[in-house]
Design an enzyme around this catalytic site. Structure first.
Site, PDB file in Angstrom:
ATOM      1  N   GLY A  85      -4.568  -0.800   2.984  1.00  0.00           N
ATOM      2  CA  GLY A  85      -3.760  -0.087   3.973  1.00  0.00           C
ATOM      3  C   GLY A  85      -4.402  -0.055   5.339  1.00  0.00           C
ATOM      4  O   GLY A  85      -5.541   0.331   5.501  1.00  0.00           O
ATOM      5  N   THR A  86      -3.649  -0.511   6.342  1.00  0.00           N
ATOM      6  CA  THR A  86      -4.269  -0.607   7.654  1.00  0.00           C
ATOM      7  C   THR A  86      -3.215  -0.898   8.703  1.00  0.00           C
ATOM      8  O   THR A  86      -2.049  -1.075   8.383  1.00  0.00           O
ATOM      9  CB  THR A  86      -5.308  -1.738   7.639  1.00  0.00           C
ATOM     10  OG1 THR A  86      -5.972  -1.763   8.869  1.00  0.00           O
ATOM     11  CG2 THR A  86      -4.637  -3.056   7.427  1.00  0.00           C
TER      12      THR A  86
END
Lengths: 304, 202
Positions: A85-86
Site C-alpha cells: 500500500g502506497t
C-alpha cells in the site's frame, strides 16, 4: 533459440516436476551456488529457494504440470501480513523529472513503519520509486542496482533507462504468477531527455509522461491531470507533486506520514528534504480559513 | 514472546537491546550475541525458525570472518540477513528480527526486519506479539512524538534501561505471550552488558 543462447536467458520454470530430482538447493542459505556462478555473466541474480513439495504450490501458481497433486484444498496461507500500500508518482516536464512518494509502510492494518524510503537512487541520473510488497521492492532494487553497475563496469558505458527497464522486466519474468508483487517506476534523465518507465512483476513495462502507482494512485492522478503541463517551472512542478501526494494520503488509508520528493535534471538527482504532511494539512486549513475570511470581507463590502 | 530494541546516538554513544524470553515455563533466550562484540540479534515468532535462522547467521558470520579477516559490521549483518530472509521468499522464515548494535562511528543502530527481508534503520523499534501496543509508547517516550511543546532531553543509559523495564512490565500485563523473564543487553563501546529481570509468570 539462438538469441536465448547468446543471452543465456532461459525461461526458467519455477515449479519443479514431481517426483523431484535431487537438486543442490541452498536450503541453508550458505550461498554456495552463488559463489560458484558469480563468474558467469548471466548467473542467477539471487538464489531463491523454491520449496519442493506440493503444499507450497499456491505460492507458485504457474504451470499446470501433469503431476499436480489432486488435493487443491491444501493451501498454505502466510500467517503474517506483508507491507503493502502506497502512493508514488513520477512525471516529466521541461525541467526534468519529478519523483514523489509517501513514506508509510502498512502491514495489514498496522503501520509497520511511518518513515520508509520508497524512492531509491540507482545512479546519478536514475531513481526508482517502489510500490507493492516492501521486501520484494527492496531486494529487487538492490539486484537492479547491482546489475546496472556490473554492466557499467563491463561495457564502460551506462545502460539507458529503457534498457534498464527491460533488464528489470526480464529478471522479474520467472516470478510472474507467483506472490512477488513489485511495481517500480524508473525515473531518470538521459541524453534523449527525461523519461519515466513503469515496470511491474506482472510483466508490464510502460513508458509515459505521468505514472502513478499504488493504492493512492487514483487520487494522485486526479490532481496531476488537473495541473500538469510541459511548461511548468521547477517550483510549480514540485508543489504539484507534493499536492498530489498530500491529497492521496488524505483519502487513502494505506498512504500517509511524509512525502519524499526527488528532482532529476541534467546534472543528476536532488533530494528535497522530507516534509511532514501534518504541517501541510495545517497550512491547508490556514489557507482555507483565510479564503473564507476574505470572501466574507468582500461580500460585506459589496453588500454595503 | 516480544522484544524491543532502542538505539540512540546520544552522548553516551550506546545502544540498548532488550528482549523477553520464555515460552511454556522454559527460559529460552531470543537474543543472541552475533558473534561480535557490537551486535545483538533478536528473533521473535516461530521458535523453530528463530533457532534455524540464528544458526545460519552464526555460520555466515564465521564464513565472513574467515574469508575477509574482519568481523561483520552491524550494517553488513543487516544487509546479509535481508538477503537470507528473501531467499526464502516463497516459504518464509516466520521470524520478526531486530538487530541492535553499534555502527562504524560507534553510534547506536537498530535495524528492524519483516519476515521476508525488508529492513530499515531506526532509532527504536518494538517487535513481536506485543509490538502494536509498545511501538506507540516508544514513539512517545523516545521519539517525543505526538506531544507539543516538550523538551527533547537526550536519553541516558539509566533512563533507557528503566524505560525498557517499564515497557516490558506493561507488555507482560496486557499480552498473554509476554512474560516470565526479560533479558536486557546494553551494548556500549566497552562491550555487552546483560541483565535478567523477572516478569509476570502467568
Amino acid at each position: 533459440m539462438a538469441l536465448e543462447d547468446i543471452c543465456c536467458f532461459k525461461d526458467k520454470p519455477t515449479q519443479q516436476l514431481f517426483p523431484f530430482p535431487a537438486l543442490e538447493t541452498d536450503y541453508h542459505n550458505l550461498e554456495l551456488e552463488r559463489l560458484k556462478t558469480s563468474q558467469t555473466n548471466w548467473g542467477d541474480p539471487q538464489h531463491i529457494f523454491i520449496p519442493p513439495f506440493p503444499q507450497a504450490t499456491p505460492f507458485i501458481s504457474r504451470r499446470t504440470s501433469r503431476f499436480r497433486p489432486p488435493n487443491h484444498a491444501l493451501t498454505v496461507q502466510r500467517p503474517f501480513p506483508l507491507s503493502h500500500g502506497t502512493t508514488t508518482l513520477g512525471f516529466i516536464f521541461q525541467g526534468g523529472v519529478i519523483a514523489a512518494a509517501d513514506t508509510r509502510a502498512s502491514a495489514g492494518g498496522l503501520v509497520a513503519c511511518p518513515a520508509v524510503h520508497k524512492i531509491t537512487p540507482i545512479h546519478s541520473h536514475l531513481v526508482v520509486t517502489s510500490s507493492g510488497s516492501g521486501a520484494d521492492c527492496m531486494l529487487w532494487e538492490r539486484i537492479l542496482i547491482r546489475e546496472i553497475r556490473l554492466y557499467e563496469l563491463r561495457h564502460k558505458r551506462r545502460l539507458s533507462i529503457r534498457a534498464s527497464a527491460k533488464l528489470l522486466s526480464f529478471m522479474l519474468h520467472p516470478f510472474k504468477g507467483t506472490d512477488v508483487c513489485v511495481a517500480l517506476t524508473l525515473c531518470g534523465w538521459e541524453k534523449e531527455g527525461p523519461q519515466v518507465i513503469y515496470v511491474c512483476s506482472d510483466g508490464a513495462r510502460l513508458q509515459g509522461d505521468i505514472i502513478s502507482v499504488g493504492s493512492g494512485s487514483p487520487y494522485a492522478y486526479g490532481v496531476l491531470d488537473g495541473g500538469l503541463s510541459w511548461g511548468l517551472s521547477k517550483e510549480e512542478a514540485i508543489s504539484l507533486a507534493r499536492e498530489a501526494v498530500f491529497r492521496a494520503t488524505h483519502r487513502d488509508a494505506y498512504s500517509g506520514n511524509n512525502v519524499d520528493l526527488f528532482h532529476i535534471d541534467a546534472q543528476g538527482w536532488i533530494q528535497r528534504p522530507r516534509e511532514d504532511l501534518k504541517e501541510e494539512y495545517y497550512r491547508e486549513l490556514e489557507r482555507r480559513s483565510k479564503r473564507r475570511r476574505e470572501k466574507k470581507k468582500r461580500d460585506t463590502i459589496e453588500s454595503s | 514472546e516480544m522484544l524491543s530494541a532502542q538505539g540512540f546516538g546520544g552522548p553516551g554513544k550506546m545502544k540498548e537491546y532488550h528482549y523477553a524470553g520464555a515460552v511454556e515455563n522454559r527460559f529460552s533466550p531470543y537474543a543472541f550475541n552475533g558473534g561480535t562484540d557490537t551486535t545483538v540479534i533478536g528473533c521473535s515468532g516461530f521458535h523453530g525458525d528463530c533457532l534455524t535462522l540464528t544458526k545460519i547467521i552464526d555460520a555466515r558470520l564465521k564464513m565472513y570472518k574467515h574469508s575477509n579477516n574482519k568481523t561483520m559490521t552491524s550494517g553488513a549483518i543487516a544487509a546479509m540477513l535481508s538477503t537470507i530472509l528473501y531467499s526464502r521468499r516463497f516459504f518464509p522464515y516466520y521470524v520478526y528480527n531486530i538487530i541492535g548494535g553499534l555502527d562504524e562511528e560507534g553510534k547506536g543502530a537498530v535495524y528492524s526486519f519483516d519476515p521476508v527481508g525488508s529492513y530499515q534503520r531506526d532509532t527504536y523499534k518494538a517487535g513481536g506479539s506485543a509490538s502494536a501496543m509498545l511501538q506507540p509508547l516508544l514513539d512517545n517516550q523516545i521519539g517525543f512524538k505526538n506531544m507539543e511543546g516538550v523538551q527533547h532531553l537526550p536519553l541516558t543509559q539509566e533512563k533507557a534501561v528503566q524505560l525498557v523495564k517499564d515497557v516490558f512490565i506493561s507488555a507482560a500485563e496486557r499480552d498473554v505471550y509476554t512474560g516470565d523473564a526479560l533479558r536486557v543487553c546494553v551494548i556500549t563501546k566497552d562491550g555487552i552488558n546483560e541483565q535478567t529481570i523477572p516478569l509476570r509468570k502467568d
